[in-house]
Design a protein around this motif. Structure first.
Motif: not given
Length: 384
Positions: A135, A167, A238, A241-242, A276
């Motif tokens: 991530a 995050l 996930a 971050g994505f 993700a």
């Protein structure tokens, strides 16, 4: 009959010739002997605002006008806060589950009460450390790759800080839920290993069929972990971050903009959402989470990504401004505005501001002599 004069500069209807890195072969220059005042956009020979000239002057090379000491002072509060949030999250993550949950083992007829919590303990398909690493590393790698065209260290660091804020915030949010709320993992009964001899003697609730972890005989650490199903840390990391990377791709490649971009740009922009969702869905295969744990983590990560991106950049969906990092000229450790900027550190959403930072995309006239008109979110218009 006199032949038409051939201009050395591109006209308003002429498509400028592009250089290798997406710029123009013919740079629109300012009239000789004139120079724009600080904060004022200059004009071209044709009398149009020279957004490109100002953008080039403001953006420069990778380390143009970058002072590491000033950057640290401007962002010291954020860096300290991120470290503190990380320490809090780690401390909560290591704490034992706070609530005492009651659960049945067998129904009155002798059948297993909740077979959905009786799956065998298996290894994670994707360990939590790998999900968190992906991530961060995957978006960070693309931020670095896009610097080939953007060439701005301040933008690179600011974009990375926004990712870390997404995050870290999401992680702290979900560990508090794990600690204070929790829930049974699909393999809870296998890890608990309830002592059947106590089932008749120690039950409570209606018909005395409810029990606590006191009847468990398994490993205490595994039992603690199996009581913290809500919400999924994999899914939270996930999506935090994505989804942030999704917004970054959309802004830099101008996928949803004022022109039809190449199809590969759409694929690249959607790819982080695929990654993700696959990480989150894998947790229902290895029986580490219930589907609603994954949905809760995905929503939390998405919300943090949206807030972190909009906190860092001038817009989420407005293609004219969503690639521009918001300014910061003062902070607790940097009281005086840097580089003569106004101390309010506000972005004005004007045509002059729209080309101060250019995106990675060159399609549709981006990275050229284009500016924008209108207010954010309205019927957009482009101008030269």
């Amino acid at each position: 009959m006199a032949s038409p004069r051939v201009s050395a500069e591109p006209t308003l209807t002429e498509k400028p010739r592009r250089s290798l890195f997406g710029g123009n072969k013919h740079n629109v220059k300012q009239p000789i002997g004139t120079a724009p005042a600080p904060g004022v956009v200059g004009t071209t020979e044709a009398g149009f605002p020279d957004h490109a000239g100002q953008a080039q002057a403001r953006q420069g090379g990778f380390t143009h006008d970058f002072k590491f000491g000033s950057w640290i002072r401007l962002h010291a509060v954020d860096l300290i806060t991120m470290a503190a949030m990380g320490a809090i999250g780690l401390g909560v993550y290591e704490a034992d589950p706070a609530p005492t949950r009651s659960f049945p083992v067998f129904n009155i007829d002798g059948s297993i009460a909740y077979p959905e919590f009786a799956y065998p303990l298996r290894k994670n398909i994707i360990p939590i450390w790998l999900a968190a690493l992906l991530a961060f590393i995957v978006p960070f790698a693309f931020f670095a790759l896009f610097q080939i065209r953007i060439r701005n260290l301040n933008s690179f660091l600011g974009t990375t800080m926004g990712l870390l804020e997404s995050l870290i915030t999401a992680a702290v949010f979900q560990v508090f839920h794990k600690w204070l709320i929790g829930g049974l993992r699909p393999h809870f009964l296998d890890v608990c290993k309830p002592d059947v001899s106590q089932l008749v003697q120690s039950g409570d609730g209606f018909r005395q069929i409810m029990y606590t972890r006191a009847i468990c005989t398994g490993d205490p650490d595994e039992i603690n972990d199996s009581l913290e199903s809500w919400m999924s840390g994999h899914s939270t990391a996930a999506f935090a971050g994505f989804v942030y990377l999704f917004f970054y791709f959309n802004a830099q490649l101008k996928v949803m903009a004022d022109h039809r971009p190449a199809y590969w740009k759409m694929i690249l922009t959607i790819a982080p959402l695929l990654g993700a969702s696959l990480i989150a869905a894998s947790l229902t295969i290895d029986e580490y989470h219930n589907w609603y744990d994954c949905v809760g983590g995905a929503l939390t990560g998405t919300l943090c990504a949206i807030i972190a991106y909009r906190k860092t950049f001038a817009a989420l969906w407005d293609f004219r401004f969503n690639h521009i990092m918001l300014p910061r000229s003062t902070s607790l450790f940097h009281r005086r505005a840097i580089d003569g900027e106004v101390s309010t550190s506000r972005f004005s959403y004007t045509p002059q501001e729209s080309m101060i930072q250019r995106p990675a995309a060159a399609e549709g006239g981006w990275r050229r002599d284009w500016g924008s008109a209108g207010a954010p979110g309205d019927a957009t218009a482009m101008m030269v």
